[in-house]
Design a protein around this motif. Structure first.
Motif, short mmCIF file in Angstrom:
data_model
loop_
_atom_site.label_atom_id
_atom_site.label_comp_id
_atom_site.label_asym_id
_atom_site.label_seq_id
_atom_site.Cartn_x
_atom_site.Cartn_y
_atom_site.Cartn_z
N MET A 1 0.85 -1.19 0.00
CA MET A 1 0.00 0.00 0.00
C MET A 1 0.88 1.24 0.00
O MET A 1 1.89 1.30 0.72
CB MET A 1 -0.91 0.01 1.23
CG MET A 1 -1.93 1.14 1.22
SD MET A 1 -2.88 1.19 2.76
CE MET A 1 -1.68 1.92 3.87
N GLU A 2 0.52 2.23 -0.81
CA GLU A 2 1.30 3.47 -0.89
C GLU A 2 1.21 4.22 0.44
O GLU A 2 0.14 4.40 1.00
CB GLU A 2 0.74 4.34 -2.02
CG GLU A 2 1.54 5.62 -2.25
CD GLU A 2 0.91 6.48 -3.34
OE1 GLU A 2 1.68 7.09 -4.10
OE2 GLU A 2 -0.34 6.53 -3.40
N SER A 3 2.38 4.69 0.93
CA SER A 3 2.40 5.43 2.20
C SER A 3 2.02 6.89 1.96
O SER A 3 2.05 7.38 0.82
CB SER A 3 3.78 5.36 2.83
OG SER A 3 4.70 6.13 2.07
N LEU A 25 -5.06 16.56 5.01
CA LEU A 25 -5.82 16.52 6.25
C LEU A 25 -7.24 17.05 6.02
O LEU A 25 -8.21 16.46 6.50
CB LEU A 25 -5.12 17.35 7.33
CG LEU A 25 -5.87 17.46 8.66
CD1 LEU A 25 -6.07 16.09 9.29
CD2 LEU A 25 -5.13 18.39 9.62
N ALA A 26 -7.35 18.16 5.27
CA ALA A 26 -8.68 18.71 5.00
C ALA A 26 -9.54 17.71 4.24
O ALA A 26 -10.74 17.56 4.50
CB ALA A 26 -8.54 20.00 4.19
N GLU A 27 -8.91 16.99 3.32
CA GLU A 27 -9.64 15.97 2.56
C GLU A 27 -10.09 14.83 3.49
O GLU A 27 -11.23 14.37 3.42
CB GLU A 27 -8.74 15.43 1.46
CG GLU A 27 -9.38 14.33 0.62
CD GLU A 27 -8.39 13.72 -0.36
OE1 GLU A 27 -8.47 12.51 -0.61
OE2 GLU A 27 -7.52 14.47 -0.89
N LEU A 28 -9.19 14.40 4.37
CA LEU A 28 -9.52 13.31 5.29
C LEU A 28 -10.61 13.72 6.27
O LEU A 28 -11.45 12.90 6.66
CB LEU A 28 -8.27 12.86 6.06
CG LEU A 28 -7.20 12.14 5.22
CD1 LEU A 28 -5.93 11.92 6.05
CD2 LEU A 28 -7.72 10.80 4.70
N ASN A 52 -0.85 12.89 13.77
CA ASN A 52 -0.92 11.45 13.46
C ASN A 52 -1.46 11.23 12.05
O ASN A 52 -2.18 10.27 11.78
CB ASN A 52 -1.83 10.75 14.47
CG ASN A 52 -1.30 10.77 15.88
OD1 ASN A 52 -0.52 9.91 16.27
ND2 ASN A 52 -1.74 11.77 16.65
N LEU A 53 -1.07 12.14 11.14
CA LEU A 53 -1.66 12.13 9.80
C LEU A 53 -1.43 10.81 9.08
O LEU A 53 -2.30 10.31 8.37
CB LEU A 53 -1.09 13.30 9.00
CG LEU A 53 -1.75 13.57 7.64
CD1 LEU A 53 -3.26 13.78 7.81
CD2 LEU A 53 -1.12 14.80 6.98
N TYR A 57 -4.36 8.53 7.58
CA TYR A 57 -4.39 8.21 6.16
C TYR A 57 -4.48 6.69 5.95
O TYR A 57 -5.26 6.20 5.13
CB TYR A 57 -3.14 8.77 5.48
CG TYR A 57 -2.97 8.34 4.05
CD1 TYR A 57 -3.74 8.91 3.02
CD2 TYR A 57 -2.04 7.36 3.70
CE1 TYR A 57 -3.58 8.52 1.71
CE2 TYR A 57 -1.87 6.96 2.40
CZ TYR A 57 -2.65 7.53 1.40
OH TYR A 57 -2.49 7.14 0.10
N GLN A 58 -3.67 5.94 6.71
CA GLN A 58 -3.69 4.48 6.57
C GLN A 58 -5.04 3.90 7.00
O GLN A 58 -5.56 2.98 6.37
CB GLN A 58 -2.56 3.87 7.41
CG GLN A 58 -2.38 2.37 7.16
CD GLN A 58 -1.03 1.89 7.65
OE1 GLN A 58 -0.42 2.49 8.52
NE2 GLN A 58 -0.55 0.80 7.09
N TYR A 59 -5.59 4.45 8.05
CA TYR A 59 -6.90 4.02 8.56
C TYR A 59 -7.97 4.17 7.48
O TYR A 59 -8.72 3.23 7.19
CB TYR A 59 -7.23 4.87 9.78
CG TYR A 59 -8.59 4.69 10.40
CD1 TYR A 59 -9.05 3.45 10.82
CD2 TYR A 59 -9.43 5.81 10.60
CE1 TYR A 59 -10.29 3.31 11.42
CE2 TYR A 59 -10.67 5.68 11.20
CZ TYR A 59 -11.10 4.42 11.60
OH TYR A 59 -12.34 4.29 12.20
N VAL A 60 -8.03 5.32 6.85
CA VAL A 60 -9.04 5.58 5.82
C VAL A 60 -8.78 4.74 4.58
O VAL A 60 -9.69 4.13 4.01
CB VAL A 60 -9.06 7.08 5.46
CG1 VAL A 60 -9.96 7.33 4.25
CG2 VAL A 60 -9.55 7.90 6.66
#
Length: 318
Positions: A1-3, A25-28, A52-53, A57-60
């Protein structure tokens, strides 16, 4: 998976990593999943998520991957069959975000299947029937002529699940191709799910191999001990083998003598019990030995429930 780092580096030039991270972050923050996370942990805020960005990101991303799961073998997440789960805790006014890997349902199902498969050993038996799962309804309706036999097998499975290993096994008798082996594979599968180990042995090939194992005492002992100790032992197509006195008296006799009154043994055969006794009473080397055939049957007959399997011959049918 891309980091997240790789993603930010791939964005158009002219933007600092900080600007790119803020845009990400705004997108997430617009993700419904993050909204639910914030509802669950009211102390969470953008500052904590910003720190904890990568975790967010990984969570989403892994949630999206799971929502469009391509199958376990093509799992795009960092760890096959696992996804990231976030939680938060506030101690002394400091809010922390934690991540952990959680097994998905497909991964857990495969683990269960592997555990079931590991409890079953087969010798010279096509394991396709062992690999495929069947429902009891499917077993019953495949051939209504054998419904009585299926009912006996299903009741035996239920008794074992309810009260543990039985002293008696089952003796499935009937003509060729009526599904005796199939029913025994189903029994093994169902009881393996309940934690029982099992071995199924195709007798004609096994007996021929036993003759070769006479010269490998260590391997012979290991094989015999396994068959003595397994919870469920199935001799498939017994009566079709070419017996000699040594196999009958010192191998089969030893296995059955140990198992009687300890653990159940099962059989499939084209012979009824009387015909099987006649088979055991004759060897190509010594001819008729009625008392030895009877002696072996004394370790079979009292310890089985006879199941007559009727129905049409399914071999070769498409």
């Amino acid at each position: 998976m891309e980091s997240l780092g790789e993603l930010l580096k791939s964005w158009p030039a002219g933007q600092s990593l900080t600007e790119q991270a803020e845009r990400k972050l705004a997108e997430l923050m617009r993700e419904p999943l993050i909204g639910k996370l914030l509802d669950k942990y009211p102390d969470l805020n953008e500052d904590v998520l910003r720190l904890n960005l990568n975790r967010v990101y990984q969570y989403v991303t892994e949630y999206r991957n799971c929502s469009n799961c391509p199958g376990l073998d093509q799992c795009p997440n960092d760890y096959e069959g696992h996804y990231t789960l976030l939680s938060s805790e506030t101690v002394n006014g400091l809010t922390q975000l934690y991540d952990r890997k959680v097994s998905c349902k497909k991964y857990l199902a495969r683990q269960t299947e592997d555990a079931i498969r590991s409890r079953i050993r087969s010798f010279y038996v096509d394991d396709s029937a062992l690999r495929r799962g069947y429902s009891s309804d499917e077993i019953l309706t495949t051939d209504l002529e054998r419904a009585k036999a299926v009912g006996q097998v299903l009741r035996y499975i239920d008794r074992t699940k309810d009260s543990g290993l039985q002293e008696e096994g089952l003796y499935l008798a009937g003509r060729f191709g009526t599904g005796k082996t199939f029913l025994m594979c189903y029994l093994l599968q169902e009881l393996a799910k309940a934690g029982y180990s099992g071995v199924i042995v195709y007798m004609p090939d096994f007996v021929e191999d036993l003759k070769a194992l006479m010269h490998e005492p260590g391997k012979l002992k290991e094989t015999v001990e396994m068959m003595k100790e397994t919870d469920l032992l199935i001799f498939d197509d017994i009566g079709a083998e070419n017996l000699n006195p040594w196999v009958r008296d010192h191998v089969l006799g030893a296995i059955l003598n140990y198992r009687m009154e300890r653990k159940p043994t099962f059989y499939t055969s084209n012979y009824d019990l009387d015909a099987l006794e006649r088979h055991f009473s004759f060897t190509s080397k010594d001819g008729d030995e009625l008392h030895k055939g009877q002696r072996l049957m004394d370790r079979v007959r009292p310890y089985v429930e006879v199941v007559m399997v009727t129905g049409e011959n399914k071999r070769g049918r498409k």
